[in-house]
Design an enzyme around this catalytic site. Sequence first.
Site, PDB file in Angstrom:
ATOM      1  N   LYS A 116      -7.618  27.901 -12.905  1.00  0.00           N
ATOM      2  CA  LYS A 116      -6.967  27.777 -11.607  1.00  0.00           C
ATOM      3  C   LYS A 116      -6.271  29.094 -11.270  1.00  0.00           C
ATOM      4  CE  LYS A 116      -3.717  24.573  -9.296  1.00  0.00           C
ATOM      5  NZ  LYS A 116      -2.925  23.346  -9.523  1.00  0.00           N
ATOM      6  N   SER A 212      -4.039  19.724  -6.232  1.00  0.00           N
ATOM      7  CA  SER A 212      -4.112  21.166  -6.009  1.00  0.00           C
ATOM      8  C   SER A 212      -5.057  21.884  -6.952  1.00  0.00           C
ATOM      9  CB  SER A 212      -2.716  21.785  -6.120  1.00  0.00           C
ATOM     10  OG  SER A 212      -2.264  21.833  -7.449  1.00  0.00           O
ATOM     11  N   SER A 234      -1.974  16.729  -9.819  1.00  0.00           N
ATOM     12  CA  SER A 234      -2.930  17.772  -9.446  1.00  0.00           C
ATOM     13  C   SER A 234      -3.979  18.102 -10.491  1.00  0.00           C
ATOM     14  CB  SER A 234      -2.177  19.050  -9.048  1.00  0.00           C
ATOM     15  OG  SER A 234      -1.609  18.880  -7.774  1.00  0.00           O
TER      16      SER A 234
END
Length: 578
Positions: A116, A212, A234
């Site tokens: 990420k 996210s 997330s």
Amino acid sequence: MRRTLLIIASVAVAAVTIVAQSQRGRGANPTAPAWAAPFSVVEATIPEMRTAMEQGRVTSREIVVQSLLRIALYEERLNAVIAVNPRAIAEAEARDRERREGKVRGPLHGIPIALKDNIHTTDMPTTGGALAFDGLVPPYEATLTKNLREAGAIIIAKTVMTELANWVAGGPTPMPGNYSALGGFGMNPYDPRRDPREATADGRPVLGTGGSSSGIGTAASLWAANVGTETSGSILSPANQTMLVGVKPTVGRISRYGIIPITADQDTAGPMARTVMDAAILLGVLESASPDPNDAATKACMPPAGRDYTKLLRRDALGGARIGIPRASFYEPTKVPGRERPSGGLNKEQAALMDEAIAILKAEGAVIVDPANIPSVLETDPAKNYLSWGVCSGASSGKGQDANCSVVFKYGMKRDFNAWLATLGAAAPVKTLTDLRLFNLAHTRGNAIKYGQSNLDISDEMDLVADRARYQADRAKDIALAGTNGIDAAMKAHSLDALLFAGSSGASIAARPGYPTVIVPFGTLPSAGTPPLPSGFGARPSPFGVSFTGMACSEQRLLAIAYAFEQATRRRVPPRLE
């Protein structure tokens, strides 16, 4: 679009060059037997990749080239990537040389893994998707990045994410999942079309991608697995939406050093993979062998011997496992004190899938405790009821409007984000949260805050000294309602190994005390839309998983339960992209 095309072009050029070299004999695997079938990365597990490399049927270089070609082939449709490692092929070749010399670094030697884009790397930018951090190369790597490299992983790419882990825009115009000013919208590979409805026709996917973190590239076999981060849902939500196994670990099990924060009270990184075995392997690599001096929370849990979470993954692990069903609110609508309408509950299709999951657990020998309700959900005193205590978010939760919600997120964001910026030194493009907000306001024409920045605003108005007592009281209440009189009370009362939740519905209650959850793919549901999608659009089904949640440091038991359930069901279906 320009960023996407540049990624595709750079990946395609590199990959085609390598393929051409291979065809001329320079890249061939000389140890592969002539009869061996070509190895494909599509749906290949980490153990399968490792075995194929050990047997000489494929090289890390070939695995990485296949991955890069898949990125080039699907990136324009999926927008899974915000940056590609320009040295991925060279690193794979180095891992191959090491293997030939008898040196295997660890369980991910030569395996492509994505991160990420809020996790520090020094060979690719770390932006959090924010325009202010475009091109930022941090002066140090995240602890988990170092752990991955030490285990031999090839960090192949950084994934798209909701900007700053979705703590930019709350109400009245909340930021959609997997949108950022730098990356645009990530698309769900199970229906990679844009939403055609007028109110939401801003480029977002018709089938949401979840929280996210992004599971897009892992679901589409662009790499073996990826690392997400979670503050509240997330990892679990995107894993649910893209048919992946997600592990949200106990807060502190994995070091957060070198990760752009929301609040250290709840932030954690964790694995997202296509199988429980892959997720368990990745979890062991992400966790450090000893506490990280840069993150005091890493003293919370002891790692298993050799950081090996795979030893307890057995097909019969459900035998005798005590699993609780928290019916109130999480399965059935429940009265909330002071409100006219009940809260929560599953729809008909969700309830049917959960009934099936419970029946399978029973058939596999699990002891089902039903109901195993969470006491704070049933409290008649609003001050002690979990459902009455939300997270302060959005413009309506500013100072003077936040009496009935927790300020932990907005206080923690100002405290921890400013502290993170300070670690960047001269590399920091802005020095404070205030500076970031002012930058965004000055760059609205550059789309810096398409949906506003109400969450940044309510965070920045916090006074870290004057509001500290309020923050401490709210943090204590979070732990009491979600932990002590929540998950802890339910599990201790019934001597449970896990609580079973539908999809990612238990993410928030587990996140507040920092407890672990493992989610496993289980089925699909009709895609519901409000307002309805146009006639003839043909919405595709939405993936759906089941989650196993436990108390702090119970990852080994949860992974064993999840593995046995996965092996009994095998419900993951890859997206139709070919």
